[in-house]
Motif scaffolding. Structure first.
Motif, PDB file in Angstrom:
ATOM      1  N   LEU A  99      43.122  63.608 167.334  1.00 34.99           N
ATOM      2  CA  LEU A  99      43.053  62.160 167.539  1.00 34.99           C
ATOM      3  C   LEU A  99      44.166  61.678 168.461  1.00 34.99           C
ATOM      4  O   LEU A  99      43.947  60.888 169.375  1.00 34.99           O
ATOM      5  CB  LEU A  99      43.144  61.427 166.194  1.00 34.99           C
ATOM      6  CG  LEU A  99      41.891  61.416 165.332  1.00 34.99           C
ATOM      7  CD1 LEU A  99      42.204  60.828 163.967  1.00 34.99           C
ATOM      8  CD2 LEU A  99      40.791  60.634 166.009  1.00 34.99           C
ATOM      9  N   LEU A 100      45.393  62.179 168.214  1.00 38.16           N
ATOM     10  CA  LEU A 100      46.534  61.771 169.030  1.00 38.16           C
ATOM     11  C   LEU A 100      46.412  62.302 170.460  1.00 38.16           C
ATOM     12  O   LEU A 100      46.738  61.618 171.421  1.00 38.16           O
ATOM     13  CB  LEU A 100      47.837  62.233 168.392  1.00 38.16           C
ATOM     14  CG  LEU A 100      48.190  61.546 167.065  1.00 38.16           C
ATOM     15  CD1 LEU A 100      49.422  62.184 166.465  1.00 38.16           C
ATOM     16  CD2 LEU A 100      48.374  60.065 167.261  1.00 38.16           C
ATOM     17  N   ARG A 101      45.947  63.548 170.594  1.00 37.77           N
ATOM     18  CA  ARG A 101      45.776  64.139 171.917  1.00 37.77           C
ATOM     19  C   ARG A 101      44.740  63.369 172.720  1.00 37.77           C
ATOM     20  O   ARG A 101      44.952  63.049 173.892  1.00 37.77           O
ATOM     21  CB  ARG A 101      45.352  65.603 171.779  1.00 37.77           C
ATOM     22  CG  ARG A 101      45.285  66.313 173.126  1.00 37.77           C
ATOM     23  CD  ARG A 101      44.651  67.655 173.008  1.00 37.77           C
ATOM     24  NE  ARG A 101      43.244  67.412 172.661  1.00 37.77           N
ATOM     25  CZ  ARG A 101      42.415  68.343 172.248  1.00 37.77           C
ATOM     26  NH1 ARG A 101      42.814  69.576 172.085  1.00 37.77           N
ATOM     27  NH2 ARG A 101      41.181  68.052 171.959  1.00 37.77           N
ATOM     28  N   ASP A 102      43.592  63.009 172.087  1.00 35.07           N
ATOM     29  CA  ASP A 102      42.545  62.266 172.783  1.00 35.07           C
ATOM     30  C   ASP A 102      43.034  60.883 173.187  1.00 35.07           C
ATOM     31  O   ASP A 102      42.730  60.391 174.263  1.00 35.07           O
ATOM     32  CB  ASP A 102      41.302  62.130 171.905  1.00 35.07           C
ATOM     33  CG  ASP A 102      40.582  63.456 171.739  1.00 35.07           C
ATOM     34  OD1 ASP A 102      40.875  64.395 172.490  1.00 35.07           O
ATOM     35  OD2 ASP A 102      39.723  63.547 170.831  1.00 35.07           O
ATOM     36  N   ARG A 103      43.851  60.282 172.376  1.00 30.33           N
ATOM     37  CA  ARG A 103      44.373  58.946 172.672  1.00 30.33           C
ATOM     38  C   ARG A 103      45.341  58.988 173.851  1.00 30.33           C
ATOM     39  O   ARG A 103      45.319  58.123 174.716  1.00 30.33           O
ATOM     40  CB  ARG A 103      45.051  58.379 171.442  1.00 30.33           C
ATOM     41  CG  ARG A 103      45.441  56.954 171.610  1.00 30.33           C
ATOM     42  CD  ARG A 103      45.991  56.406 170.322  1.00 30.33           C
ATOM     43  NE  ARG A 103      46.195  54.991 170.491  1.00 30.33           N
ATOM     44  CZ  ARG A 103      45.919  54.092 169.606  1.00 30.33           C
ATOM     45  NH1 ARG A 103      45.431  54.458 168.452  1.00 30.33           N
ATOM     46  NH2 ARG A 103      46.141  52.828 169.841  1.00 30.33           N
TER      47      ARG A 103
END
Length: 111
Positions: A99-103
């Protein structure tokens, strides 16, 4: 007797305190009670039983329609129906790292 429906510019229709969709519930309910009364009478049910049913059903309809109008207001039934269609929980099965990487990728301009 003639009853006017009070309607100002940009306001919803109001009749004897009933507003908006409650008018349709009330009118449709009275029509349904009348049709049921006629069907029972044509089926051979006792006349006084039909009259008693019609009066009791119409009284209950009036009571519950005005009660709904007082409880939920003009747009309350639509809001209640919308809240029932909204999901209670949103489930996200991605792990936190992803989730953090995609954001971060979206913020940096990557697609």
């Amino acid at each position: 007797m003639e009853y006017g429906i009070n309607k100002g510019v940009g306001r919803s229709a109001e009749f004897k305190g009933l507003t908006a969709q409650y008018l349709f519930i009330f009118a449709g309910g009275l029509l349904a009670v009348f049709v049921l009364f006629v069907v029972l009478y044509m089926a051979g049910t006792d006349q006084w039983l039909c009259i008693g049913f019609g009066l009791a059903a119409a009284t209950a309809l009036v009571f519950f329609t005005f009660r709904l109008n007082a409880k939920y207001g003009e747009h309350g039934l639509m809001k209640l129906a919308a809240s029932r269609r909204r999901p209670r929980y949103l489930i996200n099965r991605k792990n936190v790292y992803r989730l953090l990487r995609d954001r971060k990728g979206k913020e940096a301009g990557h697609a």
